[in-house]
Motif scaffolding. Structure first.
Motif, PDB file in Angstrom:
ATOM      1  N   LEU A  13       0.797  -1.216   0.000  1.00 51.85           N
ATOM      2  CA  LEU A  13       0.000   0.000   0.000  1.00 51.85           C
ATOM      3  C   LEU A  13       0.837   1.278   0.000  1.00 51.85           C
ATOM      4  O   LEU A  13       0.286   2.363  -0.127  1.00 51.85           O
ATOM      5  CB  LEU A  13      -0.938   0.004   1.212  1.00 51.85           C
ATOM      6  N   SER A  14       2.148   1.160   0.125  1.00 49.47           N
ATOM      7  CA  SER A  14       2.996   2.355   0.144  1.00 49.47           C
ATOM      8  C   SER A  14       3.537   2.635  -1.254  1.00 49.47           C
ATOM      9  O   SER A  14       3.745   1.724  -2.042  1.00 49.47           O
ATOM     10  CB  SER A  14       4.144   2.187   1.140  1.00 49.47           C
ATOM     11  N   GLN A  15       3.762   3.908  -1.541  1.00 44.03           N
ATOM     12  CA  GLN A  15       4.306   4.311  -2.840  1.00 44.03           C
ATOM     13  C   GLN A  15       5.821   4.466  -2.787  1.00 44.03           C
ATOM     14  O   GLN A  15       6.452   4.652  -3.813  1.00 44.03           O
ATOM     15  CB  GLN A  15       3.665   5.627  -3.288  1.00 44.03           C
ATOM     16  N   ASP A  16       6.403   4.424  -1.591  1.00 53.39           N
ATOM     17  CA  ASP A  16       7.854   4.562  -1.468  1.00 53.39           C
ATOM     18  C   ASP A  16       8.514   3.195  -1.623  1.00 53.39           C
ATOM     19  O   ASP A  16       7.903   2.241  -2.083  1.00 53.39           O
ATOM     20  CB  ASP A  16       8.224   5.221  -0.143  1.00 53.39           C
ATOM     21  N   ASN A  17       9.735   3.083  -1.232  1.00 56.05           N
ATOM     22  CA  ASN A  17      10.469   1.818  -1.380  1.00 56.05           C
ATOM     23  C   ASN A  17      10.327   0.900  -0.178  1.00 56.05           C
ATOM     24  O   ASN A  17      11.187   0.074   0.081  1.00 56.05           O
ATOM     25  CB  ASN A  17      11.948   2.097  -1.645  1.00 56.05           C
ATOM     26  N   GLN A  18       9.255   1.042   0.580  1.00 54.33           N
ATOM     27  CA  GLN A  18       9.053   0.182   1.743  1.00 54.33           C
ATOM     28  C   GLN A  18       8.778  -1.246   1.276  1.00 54.33           C
ATOM     29  O   GLN A  18       7.906  -1.489   0.448  1.00 54.33           O
ATOM     30  CB  GLN A  18       7.881   0.682   2.586  1.00 54.33           C
ATOM     31  N   GLU A  19       9.538  -2.181   1.818  1.00 54.73           N
ATOM     32  CA  GLU A  19       9.379  -3.585   1.442  1.00 54.73           C
ATOM     33  C   GLU A  19       8.217  -4.202   2.198  1.00 54.73           C
ATOM     34  O   GLU A  19       8.109  -4.071   3.411  1.00 54.73           O
ATOM     35  CB  GLU A  19      10.660  -4.341   1.748  1.00 54.73           C
ATOM     36  N   VAL A  20       7.338  -4.885   1.475  1.00 52.53           N
ATOM     37  CA  VAL A  20       6.216  -5.600   2.085  1.00 52.53           C
ATOM     38  C   VAL A  20       6.237  -7.021   1.547  1.00 52.53           C
ATOM     39  O   VAL A  20       6.268  -7.241   0.338  1.00 52.53           O
ATOM     40  CB  VAL A  20       4.864  -4.924   1.763  1.00 52.53           C
ATOM     41  N   THR A  21       6.233  -7.986   2.474  1.00 50.92           N
ATOM     42  CA  THR A  21       6.217  -9.394   2.082  1.00 50.92           C
ATOM     43  C   THR A  21       5.177 -10.136   2.900  1.00 50.92           C
ATOM     44  O   THR A  21       4.724  -9.663   3.934  1.00 50.92           O
ATOM     45  CB  THR A  21       7.592 -10.063   2.318  1.00 50.92           C
ATOM     46  N   VAL A  22       4.822 -11.301   2.408  1.00 46.86           N
ATOM     47  CA  VAL A  22       4.017 -12.218   3.195  1.00 46.86           C
ATOM     48  C   VAL A  22       4.778 -13.545   3.207  1.00 46.86           C
ATOM     49  O   VAL A  22       5.275 -13.998   2.179  1.00 46.86           O
ATOM     50  CB  VAL A  22       2.579 -12.381   2.650  1.00 46.86           C
ATOM     51  N   ARG A  23       4.906 -14.126   4.384  1.00 46.95           N
ATOM     52  CA  ARG A  23       5.523 -15.437   4.538  1.00 46.95           C
ATOM     53  C   ARG A  23       4.401 -16.413   4.832  1.00 46.95           C
ATOM     54  O   ARG A  23       3.545 -16.143   5.667  1.00 46.95           O
ATOM     55  CB  ARG A  23       6.530 -15.419   5.681  1.00 46.95           C
ATOM     56  N   TYR A  24       4.406 -17.537   4.127  1.00 54.61           N
ATOM     57  CA  TYR A  24       3.316 -18.495   4.307  1.00 54.61           C
ATOM     58  C   TYR A  24       3.801 -19.921   4.167  1.00 54.61           C
ATOM     59  O   TYR A  24       4.851 -20.188   3.601  1.00 54.61           O
ATOM     60  CB  TYR A  24       2.176 -18.203   3.326  1.00 54.61           C
ATOM     61  N   SER A  25       2.992 -20.818   4.708  1.00 60.16           N
ATOM     62  CA  SER A  25       3.269 -22.243   4.645  1.00 60.16           C
ATOM     63  C   SER A  25       2.028 -22.942   4.111  1.00 60.16           C
ATOM     64  O   SER A  25       0.909 -22.483   4.310  1.00 60.16           O
ATOM     65  CB  SER A  25       3.616 -22.763   6.042  1.00 60.16           C
ATOM     66  N   THR A  26       2.242 -24.078   3.457  1.00 60.56           N
ATOM     67  CA  THR A  26       1.137 -24.840   2.869  1.00 60.56           C
ATOM     68  C   THR A  26       1.051 -26.221   3.499  1.00 60.56           C
ATOM     69  O   THR A  26       1.868 -26.593   4.336  1.00 60.56           O
ATOM     70  CB  THR A  26       1.317 -24.996   1.345  1.00 60.56           C
ATOM     71  N   ASN A  27       0.081 -26.999   3.041  1.00 60.56           N
ATOM     72  CA  ASN A  27      -0.088 -28.367   3.532  1.00 60.56           C
ATOM     73  C   ASN A  27       0.643 -29.382   2.655  1.00 60.56           C
ATOM     74  O   ASN A  27       0.356 -30.566   2.729  1.00 60.56           O
ATOM     75  CB  ASN A  27      -1.573 -28.724   3.634  1.00 60.56           C
ATOM     76  N   ASN A  28       1.594 -28.945   1.861  1.00 54.09           N
ATOM     77  CA  ASN A  28       2.371 -29.840   1.021  1.00 54.09           C
ATOM     78  C   ASN A  28       3.192 -30.774   1.907  1.00 54.09           C
ATOM     79  O   ASN A  28       4.067 -30.330   2.649  1.00 54.09           O
ATOM     80  CB  ASN A  28       3.295 -29.033   0.110  1.00 54.09           C
ATOM     81  N   PRO A  29       2.933 -32.096   1.853  1.00 54.93           N
ATOM     82  CA  PRO A  29       3.628 -33.030   2.746  1.00 54.93           C
ATOM     83  C   PRO A  29       5.091 -33.260   2.373  1.00 54.93           C
ATOM     84  O   PRO A  29       5.850 -33.808   3.157  1.00 54.93           O
ATOM     85  CB  PRO A  29       2.823 -34.325   2.603  1.00 54.93           C
ATOM     86  N   PHE A  30       5.516 -32.837   1.171  1.00 54.71           N
ATOM     87  CA  PHE A  30       6.879 -33.088   0.718  1.00 54.71           C
ATOM     88  C   PHE A  30       7.843 -31.961   1.064  1.00 54.71           C
ATOM     89  O   PHE A  30       9.042 -32.114   0.948  1.00 54.71           O
ATOM     90  CB  PHE A  30       6.888 -33.344  -0.791  1.00 54.71           C
ATOM     91  N   THR A  31       7.309 -30.816   1.458  1.00 53.78           N
ATOM     92  CA  THR A  31       8.167 -29.712   1.846  1.00 53.78           C
ATOM     93  C   THR A  31       7.539 -28.950   3.008  1.00 53.78           C
ATOM     94  O   THR A  31       6.347 -28.713   3.020  1.00 53.78           O
ATOM     95  CB  THR A  31       8.453 -28.753   0.680  1.00 53.78           C
ATOM     96  N   LYS A  32       8.334 -28.610   3.954  1.00 49.72           N
ATOM     97  CA  LYS A  32       7.861 -27.823   5.093  1.00 49.72           C
ATOM     98  C   LYS A  32       8.364 -26.381   4.965  1.00 49.72           C
ATOM     99  O   LYS A  32       8.413 -25.640   5.921  1.00 49.72           O
ATOM    100  CB  LYS A  32       8.370 -28.422   6.410  1.00 49.72           C
ATOM    101  N   ALA A  33       8.762 -26.008   3.748  1.00 53.19           N
ATOM    102  CA  ALA A  33       9.355 -24.699   3.509  1.00 53.19           C
ATOM    103  C   ALA A  33       8.363 -23.558   3.743  1.00 53.19           C
ATOM    104  O   ALA A  33       7.157 -23.715   3.564  1.00 53.19           O
ATOM    105  CB  ALA A  33       9.875 -24.628   2.079  1.00 53.19           C
ATOM    106  N   ILE A  34       8.911 -22.435   4.123  1.00 54.82           N
ATOM    107  CA  ILE A  34       8.123 -21.218   4.249  1.00 54.82           C
ATOM    108  C   ILE A  34       8.361 -20.423   2.969  1.00 54.82           C
ATOM    109  O   ILE A  34       9.504 -20.111   2.633  1.00 54.82           O
ATOM    110  CB  ILE A  34       8.547 -20.418   5.490  1.00 54.82           C
TER     111      ILE A  34
END
Length: 118
Positions: free
Chosen positions: A55-76
């Protein structure tokens, strides 16, 4: 009679806890979280897509970290949105379980979409 009252009380407490466990969900619309002036994240009701808006117009970094139900990887996984724009991602053959909205310095509390592996 006392056992009935205790059971009713337990059900009432459980219902209250469940009702407050996912404040980020509106009926049938999915889950979302927002950081005023920073960003907004939404997971669709079927849990197959996550969308992030910076929502910012400047260089502010916005990320979302998420995990799924994939049984082969527990990666974020991490999804980053460019300033003033939105982006989305569909995890391959898996559903989103939990996510948290972050800026460069910190993250909000995680939002649990589903605590099971299904």
């Amino acid at each position: 009679m006392t056992a009935v009252r205790m059971a009713a009380s337990a059900l009432l407490v459980t219902g209250c806890l469940l009702a407050t466990a996912s404040p980020a969900q509106a009926a049938g619309t999915g889950w979302s979280d927002q950081w005023d002036g920073v960003g907004r994240v939404t997971v669709t009701s079927n849990r197959y897509e996550i969308m992030l808006c910076n929502l910012s117009q400047d260089n502010q970094e916005v990320t979302v970290r998420y995990s799924t139900n994939n049984p082969f990887t527990k990666a974020i996984e991490t999804l980053k949105a460019p300033p003033g724009a939105c982006t989305s991602q569909e995890p391959w053959l898996s559903k989103i379980r939990v996510f948290k909205l972050c800026d460069r310095a910190s993250c909000k509390a995680p939002v649990w979409v589903n605590r099971s592996w299904l």
